[in-house]
Design a protein around this motif. Structure first.
Motif: not given
Length: 470
Positions: A132, A135-136, A144, A148, A152-153
């Motif tokens: 993640a 992605d950020r 991106r 996913d 992901a976090a």
């Protein structure tokens, strides 16, 4: 002749090799790189799968630079000590479980994004970067990272590459392998290897990048990855459809494919999963239906495509809601990401990971329900419906020392069903330790033998993640 037994306190050859390795690592690595305290190493014995090997690792190396990886593997190879590469430990197949006498190579501190090129739409990252977070970082440039996974976090890019992770967006954008352009890796003897390239195209030589992706740490240890980024879609539209039965929801997902609708995401949750989310978070999902299908379309034609999807589903679902509000969409998909944590509150999840041809999704769902009833084993099922990837989840009492035979029997029948329908034992989680017993049923003896010859070529002493994947 009288046999003389060695005293039990005399160290074995393996223990001696381990002690020698620890001495060399203490000498050659920075002081904060090596952990040998049993209270600390115990946490590295298993991963999120709950797989429990015998004992626990003797030590953990916390790599900060690629040199740490090369040093560790060079010494371990010379002494024949097994090494278990590890990211965040979120794997669901036992791939990062570490047994007695092994050394864990923790890559979590190698967490730098060393390059992000908006012009080339790529990034170069170390293996410990959280999915993640990449992605950020890409989002700041209107881009991106497409893979996913639901984790992901928490999960790392290196771990995703090791298992060729899929996730929610893979039906349209592909699995991890489709976003990996090149890799820096270290072979078992400490030799550095660079594969792939920075270009989207390239067919020079064998595709070693694709071979290492999904190899579960058995062929080499990834120290950097060049990954492809994609533009953030200009628009999205999301719909939530509730159904009277799970099989009808699966048939609805298949109908979308038949209608040539290609959603970015299509996630399916059955009634028991909805009830678990409700119990954990106070939501009211189960009261609205026995199954929930979440669909998201993206791109310039998102609204029109979502409208077509709603038209296809309205004749099958009990209710269909469409929204173009990003916040409402996030709330809907939050339910999907809460599914596994909610089930973990009920016990130890034994998470299966089959995939079948999309046209046979409803058939697979009905078979899973029949298998659950036959073995009297409750099954909670999630699915990446747009690509036929099902996660039938058996929740086991964590107090039990072993998985009950009825659960294994149900899992075996589920795997047999997947293969009979033209599918696979694992769509994205990998084989790890939990699925090795069924591997030959899918691959066949010739393929299994070739896998072992490849393993020997990359890792002649078999020190990299032994007992996993093949």
């Amino acid at each position: 002749m009288t046999l003389t037994h060695q005293p039990t306190h005399q160290p074995t050859a393996r223990a001696t090799a381990g002690a020698t390795l620890l001495g060399l690592l203490a000498r050659d690595l920075a002081p904060d790189r090596l952990t040998t305290d049993p209270a600390a190493t115990a946490a590295y014995a298993t991963d999120r799968s709950g797989a429990r090997p015998d004992g626990q690792p003797m030590a953990v190396v916390h790599a900060v630079h690629a040199d740490d990886v090369r040093t560790t593997l060079r010494h371990a190879h010379a002494l024949r000590v097994p090494v278990v590469p590890r990211g965040a430990g979120t794997g669901l197949s036992g791939g990062a479980a570490a047994a007695e006498g092994s050394l864990v190579l923790d890559l979590g501190r190698m967490n730098r994004i060393t390059e992000l090129s908006p012009d080339d739409q790529l990034a170069v990252v170390e293996p410990g970067v959280i999915t993640a977070e990449l992605d950020r970082a890409a989002a700041e440039h209107g881009l991106r990272y497409a893979p996913d996974p639901a984790s992901a976090a928490l999960s790392t890019i290196g771990g995703n590459i090791a298992t060729n992770a899929g996730g929610l967006r893979c039906a349209k954008y592909g699995v991890t392998r489709d976003s990996v352009l090149g890799l820096d890796a270290v072979l078992a003897d400490g030799t550095p290897l660079r594969t792939g390239r920075r270009t989207v195209k390239g067919v020079t030589g064998y595709d070693l990048t694709a071979l290492l992706t999904g190899s579960e740490g058995t062929l080499g240890v990834i120290t950097a990855a060049t990954v492809r980024l994609r533009p953030i879609p200009v628009a999205t539209a999301t719909l939530a459809a509730y159904f009277a039965t799970f099989a009808e929801a699966a048939a609805g997902a298949t109908a979308l494919t038949a209608a040539r609708i290609e959603p970015a995401l299509a996630e399916l949750l059955d009634g028991p999963v909805l009830a678990a989310i409700d119990d954990a978070h106070g939501t009211g999902l189960r009261g609205r239906g026995a199954a929930l299908l979440l669909v998201q379309c993206d791109g310039a034609g998102a609204a029109a495509e979502a409208a077509r999807a709603a038209e296809v589903l309205r004749g099958r679902a009990t209710s269909v809601e469409v929204t173009a509000d990003p916040e409402e969409a996030r709330e809907l998909f939050a339910a999907r990401r809460l599914a596994l944590p909610s089930l973990e509150r009920l016990g130890r999840p034994l998470i299966e990971d089959i995939a079948v041809p999309r046209s046979r999704l409803a058939e697979a769902v009905r078979e899973i329900e029949t298998i659950a009833a036959r073995h009297a084993v409750p099954v909670h099922t999630l699915a990446h419906a747009a690509d036929g990837n099902l996660h039938p989840i058996l929740v086991i009492d964590p107090a039990l020392p072993e998985v009950p035979e009825a659960a294994w029997a149900a899992a075996s029948d589920i795997f047999a069903t997947a293969l009979r329908l033209g599918g696979t034992l694992t769509g994205e989680h990998g084989v790890g330790t939990l699925k090795r017993r069924w591997l030959a049923a899918e691959l066949g003896p010739e393929s299994v033998a070739l896998h072992h010859r490849l393993k020997e070529a990359f890792d002649p002493h078999g020190i990299l993640n032994p007992g996993k994947a093949i």
